[in-house]
Design a protein around this motif. Structure first.
Motif, mmCIF file in Angstrom:
data_model
loop_
_atom_site.group_PDB
_atom_site.id
_atom_site.type_symbol
_atom_site.label_atom_id
_atom_site.label_comp_id
_atom_site.label_asym_id
_atom_site.label_seq_id
_atom_site.Cartn_x
_atom_site.Cartn_y
_atom_site.Cartn_z
ATOM 1 N N GLN A 120 72.112 53.543 47.603
ATOM 2 C CA GLN A 120 70.894 53.100 48.274
ATOM 3 C C GLN A 120 71.192 52.097 49.376
ATOM 4 N N GLN A 121 72.161 51.234 49.134
ATOM 5 C CA GLN A 121 72.545 50.253 50.143
ATOM 6 C C GLN A 121 73.077 50.941 51.398
ATOM 7 N N PHE A 122 73.931 51.938 51.209
ATOM 8 C CA PHE A 122 74.492 52.636 52.363
ATOM 9 C C PHE A 122 73.446 53.475 53.080
ATOM 10 N N LEU A 123 72.538 54.079 52.325
ATOM 11 C CA LEU A 123 71.444 54.811 52.960
ATOM 12 C C LEU A 123 70.617 53.885 53.852
ATOM 13 N N MET B 24 78.056 58.306 60.257
ATOM 14 C CA MET B 24 79.138 57.990 59.331
ATOM 15 C C MET B 24 78.842 58.563 57.950
ATOM 16 N N LYS B 25 79.826 59.184 57.368
ATOM 17 C CA LYS B 25 79.662 59.836 56.069
ATOM 18 C C LYS B 25 80.470 59.095 55.013
ATOM 19 N N VAL B 26 79.809 58.730 53.924
ATOM 20 C CA VAL B 26 80.496 58.068 52.822
ATOM 21 C C VAL B 26 80.310 58.887 51.551
ATOM 22 N N PHE B 27 81.394 59.049 50.809
ATOM 23 C CA PHE B 27 81.389 59.799 49.555
ATOM 24 C C PHE B 27 81.531 58.817 48.408
ATOM 25 N N ILE B 28 80.622 58.919 47.408
ATOM 26 C CA ILE B 28 80.582 57.965 46.304
ATOM 27 C C ILE B 28 80.732 58.712 44.987
ATOM 28 N N THR B 29 81.709 58.330 44.186
ATOM 29 C CA THR B 29 81.786 58.842 42.823
ATOM 30 C C THR B 29 80.908 57.976 41.930
ATOM 31 N N GLY B 30 80.363 58.577 40.868
ATOM 32 C CA GLY B 30 79.470 57.806 40.003
ATOM 33 C C GLY B 30 78.167 57.453 40.682
ATOM 34 N N VAL B 31 77.707 58.335 41.560
ATOM 35 C CA VAL B 31 76.563 58.004 42.412
ATOM 36 C C VAL B 31 75.262 57.856 41.628
ATOM 37 N N GLN C 95 75.232 58.675 56.083
ATOM 38 C CA GLN C 95 75.027 59.919 55.351
ATOM 39 C C GLN C 95 75.815 59.789 54.054
ATOM 40 N N VAL C 96 75.117 59.882 52.919
ATOM 41 C CA VAL C 96 75.736 59.635 51.619
ATOM 42 C C VAL C 96 75.832 60.939 50.834
ATOM 43 N N SER C 97 77.020 61.220 50.327
ATOM 44 C CA SER C 97 77.205 62.310 49.375
ATOM 45 C C SER C 97 77.770 61.712 48.100
ATOM 46 N N GLY C 98 77.525 62.393 46.977
ATOM 47 C CA GLY C 98 77.955 61.805 45.721
ATOM 48 C C GLY C 98 78.281 62.840 44.664
ATOM 49 N N LEU C 99 79.196 62.481 43.795
ATOM 50 C CA LEU C 99 79.641 63.354 42.716
ATOM 51 C C LEU C 99 78.694 63.249 41.531
#
Length: 300
Positions: A18-21, A1-8, A26-30
């Protein structure tokens, strides 16, 4: 599962990442800079270099992800405009997919709760400078009609990890030696530890129904007097006393308004619906024995 986070890389966004990791996502961030991107790579987070003005990029990232969490906010005169356009772009990227979009609001849109404890069914009464935030909430919630699983989270006073408003206030108090509360200081704020908050985002992402709204607050209240006494001790200020609202405005500027109101918030809906329960140190214990003690060691 891939989650995209703004303000990462922000205070809340990084804890959420960190919680999702830790849950195997799989975490990506802006992020804005290559330097921050390199830091994220070392932590296992895939960086996307850009900002909230990069609308095409935001739409692409949200389309590629399985879900999106929006924690970013610009701290400049374009705050409202950027948030409106960014949210529009991300909702467009998610439209028709059934994917989750979590929007970060805040409890200040309730305004002064006085001695009442407010919940998600209570009316909001934002001051003019926060009216746009209430409008954004409604836009996100009604986007559920576009086949997007939308969730809004309103954090109360966030603390922990030596940061947030508490950390900033400790630093300012050390600098100004101004450790005063407004009036009798009996106005109280609900609180939420940043790691408990991050856990709430994960629970909301996994369990919330579409179009859900949650206050993020523990069951702890702290008066501004007790808060400033604790902050004054860490900052090395000998006398903590009352001041007038006018004096607070002179020192704190617009922040004096927040220091003068009540923010008594119920977070029971999240506890009841999301299998979530805050478990961190209280804000006072965190200042007395936890992460904020590191600030006491900084040379004055």
């Amino acid at each position: 599962m891939k989650v995209f986070i703004t303000g990462v890389t922000g205070y809340v966004g990084f804890a959420v990442a960190q919680q999702f990791l830790s849950h195997g996502y799989q975490v990506s961030g802006l992020v804005r800079t290559q330097e921050k991107a390199e830091q994220l790579i070392k932590l296992g987070i895939s960086p996307v270099i850009g900002d909230l003005a990069d609308l095409i990029l935001l739409a692409e990232c949200t389309h590629a992800a399985d879900g999106v969490i929006h924690t970013a906010i610009s701290h400049n005169s374009d705050m409202e405009k950027l948030d409106v356009l960014a949210v529009d772009a991300m909702l467009e990227g998610l439209e028709g997919t059934g994917k989750t979009f979590v929007y970060t609001s805040g409890t200040l849109i309730y305004n002064d709760t006085h001695h009442d404890v407010v919940d998600e069914d209570s009316p909001v009464k934002p001051l003019p400078f926060l009216q746009w935030k209430a409008i954004q909430e409604q836009k996100v919630l009604t986007a559920a009609e576009r086949n997007i699983c939308t969730v809004v989270i309103r954090p109360a006073l966030v603390y922990g990890r030596g940061g947030g408003l508490v950390g900033a206030t400790i630093q300012r108090t050390k600098l100004t030696q101004f450790a005063k509360y407004v009036g009798d200081g009996l106005n109280a704020w609900s609180t939420i530890d940043v790691d408990d908050l991050a856990n709430l985002y994960a629970c909301a992402y996994s369990f919330a129904s579409t179009g859900s709204l949650f206050n993020a607050a523990s069951r702890e209240l702290i008066t501004t007097k007790d808060l400033m006494i604790a902050i004054g001790k860490i900052a090395g200020v000998a006398e903590i006393e009352s001041c007038s609202y006018e004096e607070a405005v002179h020192v704190l500027g617009p922040a004096a308004w927040g220091a003068s109101i009540n923010q008594r918030i119920s977070g029971l809906r999240a506890e009841q619906q999301l299998q979530w329960s805050p478990s961190a140190n209280s804000i006072v214990k965190e200042m007395e024995k936890g992460s904020y003690q590191a600030m006491a060691k900084i040379k004055r």
